[in-house]
Structures are given as structure tokens and as C-alpha cells.
Design an enzyme around this catalytic site. Structure first.
Site, mmCIF file in Angstrom:
data_model
loop_
_atom_site.group_PDB
_atom_site.id
_atom_site.type_symbol
_atom_site.label_atom_id
_atom_site.label_comp_id
_atom_site.label_asym_id
_atom_site.label_seq_id
_atom_site.Cartn_x
_atom_site.Cartn_y
_atom_site.Cartn_z
ATOM 1 N N LYS A 118 40.976 64.533 -63.531
ATOM 2 C CA LYS A 118 40.330 64.139 -62.276
ATOM 3 C C LYS A 118 40.507 62.645 -62.046
ATOM 4 O O LYS A 118 40.643 61.889 -63.001
ATOM 5 C CB LYS A 118 38.822 64.422 -62.368
ATOM 6 C CG LYS A 118 38.419 65.860 -62.237
ATOM 7 C CD LYS A 118 36.896 65.977 -62.287
ATOM 8 C CE LYS A 118 36.451 67.429 -62.211
ATOM 9 N NZ LYS A 118 36.784 68.089 -60.942
ATOM 10 N N ARG A 135 36.025 79.057 -63.534
ATOM 11 C CA ARG A 135 36.276 80.479 -63.293
ATOM 12 C C ARG A 135 36.805 81.181 -64.546
ATOM 13 O O ARG A 135 36.599 82.386 -64.726
ATOM 14 C CB ARG A 135 37.235 80.631 -62.106
ATOM 15 C CG ARG A 135 38.580 79.992 -62.308
ATOM 16 C CD ARG A 135 39.323 79.770 -61.003
ATOM 17 N NE ARG A 135 38.792 78.639 -60.240
ATOM 18 C CZ ARG A 135 39.211 78.280 -59.041
ATOM 19 N NH1 ARG A 135 40.174 78.949 -58.453
ATOM 20 N NH2 ARG A 135 38.683 77.246 -58.427
HETATM 21 N N1 BES Z 1 33.398 71.263 -61.547
HETATM 22 C C1 BES Z 1 34.409 71.237 -60.569
HETATM 23 C C2 BES Z 1 33.875 71.455 -59.161
HETATM 24 C C3 BES Z 1 33.042 70.347 -58.581
HETATM 25 C C4 BES Z 1 33.639 69.197 -58.093
HETATM 26 C C5 BES Z 1 31.692 70.477 -58.483
HETATM 27 C C6 BES Z 1 32.867 68.190 -57.539
HETATM 28 C C7 BES Z 1 30.904 69.491 -57.916
HETATM 29 C C8 BES Z 1 31.501 68.335 -57.455
HETATM 30 C C9 BES Z 1 35.439 72.328 -60.851
HETATM 31 O O1 BES Z 1 35.671 72.581 -62.178
HETATM 32 C C10 BES Z 1 36.728 71.860 -60.265
HETATM 33 O O2 BES Z 1 37.227 70.878 -60.721
HETATM 34 N N2 BES Z 1 37.231 72.580 -59.281
HETATM 35 C C11 BES Z 1 38.436 72.210 -58.627
HETATM 36 C C12 BES Z 1 39.216 73.471 -58.346
HETATM 37 C C13 BES Z 1 40.600 73.226 -57.837
HETATM 38 C C14 BES Z 1 41.447 72.587 -58.909
HETATM 39 C C15 BES Z 1 41.208 74.544 -57.394
HETATM 40 C C16 BES Z 1 38.075 71.496 -57.324
HETATM 41 O O3 BES Z 1 37.095 71.893 -56.681
HETATM 42 O O4 BES Z 1 38.736 70.524 -57.008
HETATM 43 MG MG MG Z 2 37.116 71.360 -63.030
#
Ligand code: BES
Ligand code: MG
Ligand code: ZN
Length: 492
Positions: free
Chosen positions: A266, A340
Site C-alpha cells: 500500500k 476475502r
Molecule cells: N483492508 C483493505 C480495505 C480497506 C482500505 C479498508 C481502506 C478500509 C480503508 C483491504 O484489504 C484492501 O486492501 N482492499 C483492496 C482491494 C483491491 C486490491 C481489490 C482495496 O480496497 O484497495
Molecule cells: Mg488489503
């Protein structure tokens, strides 16, 4: 903090009552001495009773109350199922600020607002608003003041206050673990919390560790957990207080104790907030704690897959193909879509081992959910209209707002993989919350299921989160009160 119920006003440092907009009365206030009544009436003239307005007046005789607090609640027709919760929280914080040791709140009469609801709102509002995350500060918050509730005491009321206290404590428990920093809260820490509530409240607790997870085919949990020296755990709590042949309700919660994104790292901005990526799991912990304290006559299983998603030499990678617990294979295209994967294992395990009546899961699953619904409404996705309706009913009662997103076949098709059964991301950014839910849907057969994406609501996210006294900065415990309402009304 202590909560008591009294029929009439005893000596108190501060007597608090609610005032409707432009009204000349304090709701439920019975005759007090005439001098005090005079100054109350004078203040009522100056006060507009606007929602959230608070006025404190000295009482000349100092008996039975040293001060009187008037709290505006707005117009009667605008009262919601949250008004008393929010305003009571404000009252409690004010009392703490002026360092009083105790306070009394007069419950408004039934014809103004349904008493059972106002009492539970007040108890929840006061308790939740006084919680503060100060575990790591030398200078702690001053002790929370004790609350006395003024309402004609009856068995029903006393029982109701007790229930509301347990519900509020569940939400606070969830907040307090969610707020822990990632260096102080690993999958093992969460497992220890589960063990300790199970011991106190006579639940069964099973922790499945890394080697066993590998052996048993939990390919999602072990892949995501591979990059961290803090090993993954699958935490299982069982509350068995229904009849033996009663199918249980299974609750599943994502507990990523820190989500760096893994190899698909990230960006740095706000990455610290990813300590809250365990909130689905902590929600389940809080619910299980309250269920057991309430001794609900049902069978409930809490399943919490917990990992830390880290980059490293052992991490799983984009391009990997893994095998999930239900035997399906998943192509990994982004290691940041980790939730997921661990949920798919936990859902499939829950369905296979417990043949549940209902499965409910919670997860801070997608950033897309915040784009779609913002920070004040959670997304729900379900395969069962009846179950969804009950969840929406409970949501309306507890004011933890939800909105349904559609899981149609077209979205199920978007996670089909060329090289495996499914892939762990959809197509670009389109409907990210739905394609994530589609992945979860693939993990189970036809058990009635509802999924909560709590990415936007599990913690306060600056000004985009509507301010509420009972949700001070940090984790909110979203979902705990909602599901406890659903479970208290559960009929087999
Ligand atoms: N934990 C995150 C989702 C999230 C992001 C929750 C910001 C709250 C605030 C999750 O694991 C994630 O990183 N999801 C990705 C999925 C994508 C790579 C398809 C996302 O939402 O960017
Ligand atoms: Mg994630
Ligand atoms: Zn995550």
C-alpha cells in the site's frame, strides 16, 4: 462507572433532564423545591431546547440536586432512535469534563418517547461516550462519573438496564481491542483475548495454529499469513446455550492485525489506519462476549481468521495459485485483496463443520465501500431476502445504518479466472465491494448469509464520519449492537 435506577431524585451532584425545542418544561421532572423550580423556569425561557444544547444552572438550596442540567433534544417529531443516545453521551462527557463524581438523568415519560428505547439509548450513550483509548498514556482520563437513572423502578426496567449495559460493554470491548496498535495486537494476542472471555463466560474456545492450518487445507489463511513472523491463527468460540439439535448461527470476522498490502504494498499515506483491519474480528469477539453474558438461549459460533499481511521473503505473491479450504483454487492478482482469502477459508469451514442456520460475516474489506457509501453507512450483501430484511430491521433499531448492494450473476462472473477457479480481484475498480462479496459467496453453498463491509464505519475517519458523542475518535464497535439486537430476537 456504576448505573443505578431510582424511583425519585435522591441527593445528587447534578440532576439532568431533557427539554424539547421551545418547550417550557423539563421532561419527567416532578416537583422540586420552589426556589430551584424558579431558576429552572428562568433558564427554560432563555434556552431554545435545540438538539445538543446544554445549560447548567446552580440550584439555590442544593437539595436534592446541587446543580441542574438541561439538555436540548430538538423537536418531538424529529426524535430518532439515536437522539437520546447521542445527547446522553454529550451530557456524560460534560459531567466528566467538570469533574463531577456522579449524575442523575430523568427518563422522559412514555408519551414523549418509548421508555424502553430511551433507557437503552441513555445507558449505551453514557457508557460508550465515557470510554477513552488511554491505555498507552501515563496521564489517564479521570474516573468516569456514576449514573443514576430516575424512572419508576420495575423488574422490567431493571432487567432492561442490565441488558443495555452488557450490550454497551460488548461494543466497548470491541473498540478497546480494535484501537490497540499493531505491535501490541497480533493474531496471538487476539487468540488470548478469545481464551480469556471464553474462560470467564464458559464458552468453548479453540485456536488452530499455523502447522495445523496448513495440514487441514486452509490455503487462504496460510498464504496471507506467510509473510509475517506473527503467525496466523484461526480463532473459534462456541456459545452453546440452545438445545442440542438447534443449528447454530455462525459469525465470521476478518482480523488482519495489520494490512500493509503485502508484496502489492500500500502507499504510505494513512497506512497506520490499517491497524483497524482487524475490526471485523473484534466485532465478533465483542458480540460473543455479550451473548455469553446475556446467556442467550441459542447456539452461536464465532470464527475469526487472524493474520498479519506483510511483505517479506516468505510472502505470497501476485501470480500465485492457492487452494482454499473448500477445495476451489484462487489466482492471486493482488496481495492487498487478502481479506476475502482468509474469510473464504473461515466461511467454508463454518458451513462445513457447523451446518449453520445462518452465517453473518464482518470485514473491513474494500476501500471501494467508502467510495460507494462513505463513512456513515455499511454495505450489506446477502443471498437471502428474509435474513437481509431482519438485519435491516435491527439496523433501524440500533441506528447502525446499512445499505444493500446487489450480487447478481454478472458480478459473480467478474471474478472467474483463466487459470484457476476464481481470482482475488474483479475488473479494474468497478464495483469493488460487490466483486469482493462475490468472492466470499463462492466459498459457501446455499446457507443464508449476510456480509457486512465495514471499511467505512469501523473507525472514525476524520470529518467524513458524522460526529457522535458515543463514538469518540478511533474504533466504533459498529455492528455489535445491531447483531445483538438480531440475536435477542432470534427465533428458531
Ligand atoms: N483492508 C483493505 C480495505 C480497506 C482500505 C479498508 C481502506 C478500509 C480503508 C483491504 O484489504 C484492501 O486492501 N482492499 C483492496 C482491494 C483491491 C486490491 C481489490 C482495496 O480496497 O484497495
Ligand atoms: Mg488489503
Ligand atoms: Zn485488508
Amino acid at each position: 462507572m456504576k448505573i443505578e435506577v431510582e424511583n425519585s431524585v435522591k441527593n445528587t451532584q447534578i440532576l439532568c433532564g431533557f427539554v424539547l425545542e421551545n418547550s417550557d418544561k423539563v421532561l419527567g421532572l416532578k416537583k422540586i423545591d420552589s426556589k430551584t423550580m424558579l431558576s429552572v423556569n428562568q433558564s427554560l425561557k432563555d434556552m431554545k431546547g435545540k438538539l445538543g444544547e446544554i445549560t447548567i444552572i446552580p440550584s439555590p438550596d442544593k437539595k436534592p440536586a446541587q446543580r441542574i442540567l438541561l439538555a436540548g433534544i430538538g423537536k418531538k417529531e424529529n426524535l430518532t432512535k439515536d437522539t437520546f443516545r447521542n445527547v446522553s453521551g454529550k451530557i456524560a462527557q460534560k459531567i466528566r469534563e467538570i469533574k463531577l463524581k456522579e449524575f442523575s438523568i430523568i427518563i422522559p415519560p412514555n408519551f414523549v418517547y418509548e421508555q424502553i428505547s430511551s433507557i437503552s439509548q441513555i445507558v449505551e450513550g453514557v457508557k460508550m461516550s465515557l470510554y477513552k483509548f488511554d491505555k498507552f498514556k501515563i496521564q489517564k482520563e479521570i474516573k468516569s462519573p456514576d449514573l443514576t437513572i430516575i424512572v419508576s423502578k420495575s423488574k422490567k426496567i431493571l432487567q432492561h438496564v442490565k441488558i443495555s449495559e452488557i450490550v454497551a460493554e460488548g461494543a466497548i470491548f470491541t473498540k478497546s481491542i480494535s484501537n490497540l496498535p499493531p505491535n501490541e495486537c497480533t493474531p496471538t494476542t487476539l487468540a488470548n483475548f478469545a481464551k480469556s472471555i471464553s474462560k470467564k463466560n464458559k464458552m468453548k474456545c479453540k485456536i488452530i495454529s499455523k502447522t495445523e492450518l496448513k495440514k487441514k487445507g486452509f490455503g487462504g489463511i496460510t498464504a496471507v499469513g506467510a509473510g509475517s513472523k506473527n503467525e496466523p491463527k484461526l480463532i473459534i468460540l462456541e456459545h452453546n446455550n440452545g438445545s442440542r439439535n438447534q443449528k447454530p448461527i455462525v459469525l465470521v470476522g476478518k482480523a488482519v492485525t495489520f494490512d500493509t498490502g503485502g508484496i502489492s504494498l500500500k502507499p504510505g499515506q494513512s497506512m497506520d489506519e490499517m491497524k483497524f483491519d482487524k475490526c471485523g474480528g473484534t466485532t465478533v469477539l465483542g458480540i460473543m462476549k455479550s451473548i455469553s453474558e446475556l446467556k442467550l438461549p441459542i447456539n452461536v459460533v464465532g470464527i475469526i481468521p487472524s493474520v498479519e499481511n506483510m511483505p517479506g521473503g516468505e510472502s505470497y505473491r501476485p501470480g500465485d495459485i492457492i487452494k482454499l479450504f473448500n477445495g476451489k483454487t484462487a489466482e492471486i492478482l493482488n496481495t492487498d485483496a487478502e481479506g476475502r482469502l482468509i474469510l473464504a477459508d473461515a466461511l467454508a469451514y463454518g458451513e462445513k463443520h457447523y451446518s449453520p442456520k445462518v452465517i453473518i460475516d464482518f470485514a473491513t474489506l474494500t476501500g471501494a465501500c467508502i467510495i460507494a457509501l462513505g463513512n456513515n453507512v455499511a454495505a450489506v450483501v446477502s443471498n437471502n431476502e428474509q435474513l437481509k430484511k431482519k438485519i435491516v430491521d435491527s439496523s433501524k433499531k440500533t441506528t447502525e445504518d446499512v445499505w444493500e448492494l446487489p450480487l447478481t450473476q454478472d458480478y459473480m462472473d467478474m471474478i472467474k479466472s483463466d487459470v484457476a477457479d476464481v481470482k482475488n480481484i474483479g475488473i479494474g475498480k468497478a464495483a469493488g465491494t460487490i466483486t469482493a462479496a462475490a468472492f466470499l459467496r463462492n466459498a459457501i453453498k446455499d446457507t443464508p448469509w449476510v456480509h457486512f463491509d465495514i471499511a467505512g464505519v469501523a473507525w472514525t475517519q476524520g470529518a467524513a464520519t458524522k460526529e457522535k458523542s458515543y463514538n469518540p475518535k478511533g474504533a466504533t464497535g459498529f455492528g455489535v449492537r445491531l447483531v445483538l439486537d438480531y440475536l435477542q430476537n432470534f427465533k428458531n
